[in-house]
Motif scaffolding. Structure first.
Motif, PDB file in Angstrom:
ATOM      1  N   GLU A  68       0.931  12.813 -56.233  1.00  0.00           N
ATOM      2  CA  GLU A  68       0.746  11.556 -56.964  1.00  0.00           C
ATOM      3  C   GLU A  68       0.766  10.401 -55.958  1.00  0.00           C
ATOM      4  O   GLU A  68       1.827   9.957 -55.532  1.00  0.00           O
ATOM      5  N   HIS A  69      -0.426   9.918 -55.594  1.00  0.00           N
ATOM      6  CA  HIS A  69      -0.574   8.885 -54.566  1.00  0.00           C
ATOM      7  C   HIS A  69      -0.591   7.492 -55.187  1.00  0.00           C
ATOM      8  O   HIS A  69      -1.054   7.319 -56.314  1.00  0.00           O
ATOM      9  N   ALA A  70      -0.104   6.509 -54.429  1.00  0.00           N
ATOM     10  CA  ALA A  70      -0.044   5.108 -54.871  1.00  0.00           C
ATOM     11  C   ALA A  70       0.755   4.989 -56.174  1.00  0.00           C
ATOM     12  O   ALA A  70       0.441   4.177 -57.051  1.00  0.00           O
ATOM     13  N   TYR A  71       1.785   5.791 -56.276  1.00  0.00           N
ATOM     14  CA  TYR A  71       2.654   5.848 -57.450  1.00  0.00           C
ATOM     15  C   TYR A  71       3.345   4.504 -57.674  1.00  0.00           C
ATOM     16  O   TYR A  71       3.912   3.927 -56.759  1.00  0.00           O
ATOM     17  N   LYS A  72       3.283   4.020 -58.909  1.00  0.00           N
ATOM     18  CA  LYS A  72       3.975   2.779 -59.286  1.00  0.00           C
ATOM     19  C   LYS A  72       4.477   2.942 -60.707  1.00  0.00           C
ATOM     20  O   LYS A  72       3.716   3.268 -61.621  1.00  0.00           O
ATOM     21  N   LEU A  73       5.789   2.674 -60.906  1.00  0.00           N
ATOM     22  CA  LEU A  73       6.488   2.951 -62.152  1.00  0.00           C
ATOM     23  C   LEU A  73       7.087   1.689 -62.741  1.00  0.00           C
ATOM     24  O   LEU A  73       7.573   0.819 -62.020  1.00  0.00           O
ATOM     25  N   LYS A  74       7.085   1.613 -64.073  1.00  0.00           N
ATOM     26  CA  LYS A  74       7.759   0.546 -64.812  1.00  0.00           C
ATOM     27  C   LYS A  74       8.585   1.197 -65.914  1.00  0.00           C
ATOM     28  O   LYS A  74       8.060   1.970 -66.717  1.00  0.00           O
ATOM     29  N   GLU A  92       1.573   4.808 -62.888  1.00  0.00           N
ATOM     30  CA  GLU A  92       0.189   5.053 -62.516  1.00  0.00           C
ATOM     31  C   GLU A  92       0.151   5.667 -61.129  1.00  0.00           C
ATOM     32  O   GLU A  92       1.016   5.395 -60.286  1.00  0.00           O
ATOM     33  N   TYR A  93      -0.864   6.490 -60.913  1.00  0.00           N
ATOM     34  CA  TYR A  93      -1.056   7.152 -59.623  1.00  0.00           C
ATOM     35  C   TYR A  93      -2.473   7.694 -59.579  1.00  0.00           C
ATOM     36  O   TYR A  93      -3.163   7.734 -60.592  1.00  0.00           O
ATOM     37  N   HIS A  94      -2.898   8.107 -58.385  1.00  0.00           N
ATOM     38  CA  HIS A  94      -4.158   8.839 -58.286  1.00  0.00           C
ATOM     39  C   HIS A  94      -3.922  10.158 -57.579  1.00  0.00           C
ATOM     40  O   HIS A  94      -2.967  10.313 -56.815  1.00  0.00           O
ATOM     41  N   ASP A  95      -4.799  11.111 -57.865  1.00  0.00           N
ATOM     42  CA  ASP A  95      -4.678  12.434 -57.263  1.00  0.00           C
ATOM     43  C   ASP A  95      -5.458  12.497 -55.951  1.00  0.00           C
ATOM     44  O   ASP A  95      -6.004  11.484 -55.490  1.00  0.00           O
ATOM     45  N   ASP A  96      -5.533  13.676 -55.364  1.00  0.00           N
ATOM     46  CA  ASP A  96      -6.232  13.865 -54.088  1.00  0.00           C
ATOM     47  C   ASP A  96      -7.718  13.564 -54.174  1.00  0.00           C
ATOM     48  O   ASP A  96      -8.354  13.302 -53.152  1.00  0.00           O
TER      49      ASP A  96
END
Length: 137
Positions: A68-74, A92-96
């Protein structure tokens, strides 16, 4: 044993503080740092995974954040009682492959008398999104 303030029983202010501390820690994406908020023998259910203890927490989070890249949590406080807190969250995140996702979920937390989380039960759903639809930056 060392204490991790704030301690139960929680008030609205101290429950909110615990939620913010968890959000801040998870956003570091440092599995060891995150694991230190939990008891040595902490019990988790995360989706369909059952995790027991800090060592397994570190292993689980390491594998999670490798994918989970660029992971950001609220996180948002939903409810609380003496030593329990319920949280609503999204991240939110993006995969490979560059596909973005928003994950929605609820967590139920239970703390020991020293302020460490001894139980964490999470239900989570992922929804594919476009990068332009991101809300958590």
């Amino acid at each position: 044993m060392e204490q991790r303030h704030p301690l139960p029983p929680f008030t609205a202010a101290t429950a909110q503080q615990k939620v913010q501390m968890a959000e801040d820690a998870w956003n570091t994406q440092d599995p060891v740092k995150v694991s230190l908020a939990y008891t040595i023998d902490s019990e988790w259910r995360n989706r369909s995974s059952f995790i027991n203890g800090r060592e397994e927490i570190v292993q689980f989070l390491t594998a999670k954040w490798e994918k989970e890249h660029a992971y950001k949590l609220k996180k948002e406080l939903w409810a609380f009682t003496d030593n329990r807190i319920a949280v609503r969250f999204e991240y939110e995140y993006h995969d490979d492959h560059g596909q973005w996702f928003r994950a929605y979920g609820n967590e139920n937390w239970e703390f020991d008398e020293n302020g460490y989380m001894q139980k964490r039960y999470a239900s989570i759903n992922d929804v594919p999104i476009q990068e332009s639809e991101r809300r958590i930056l």
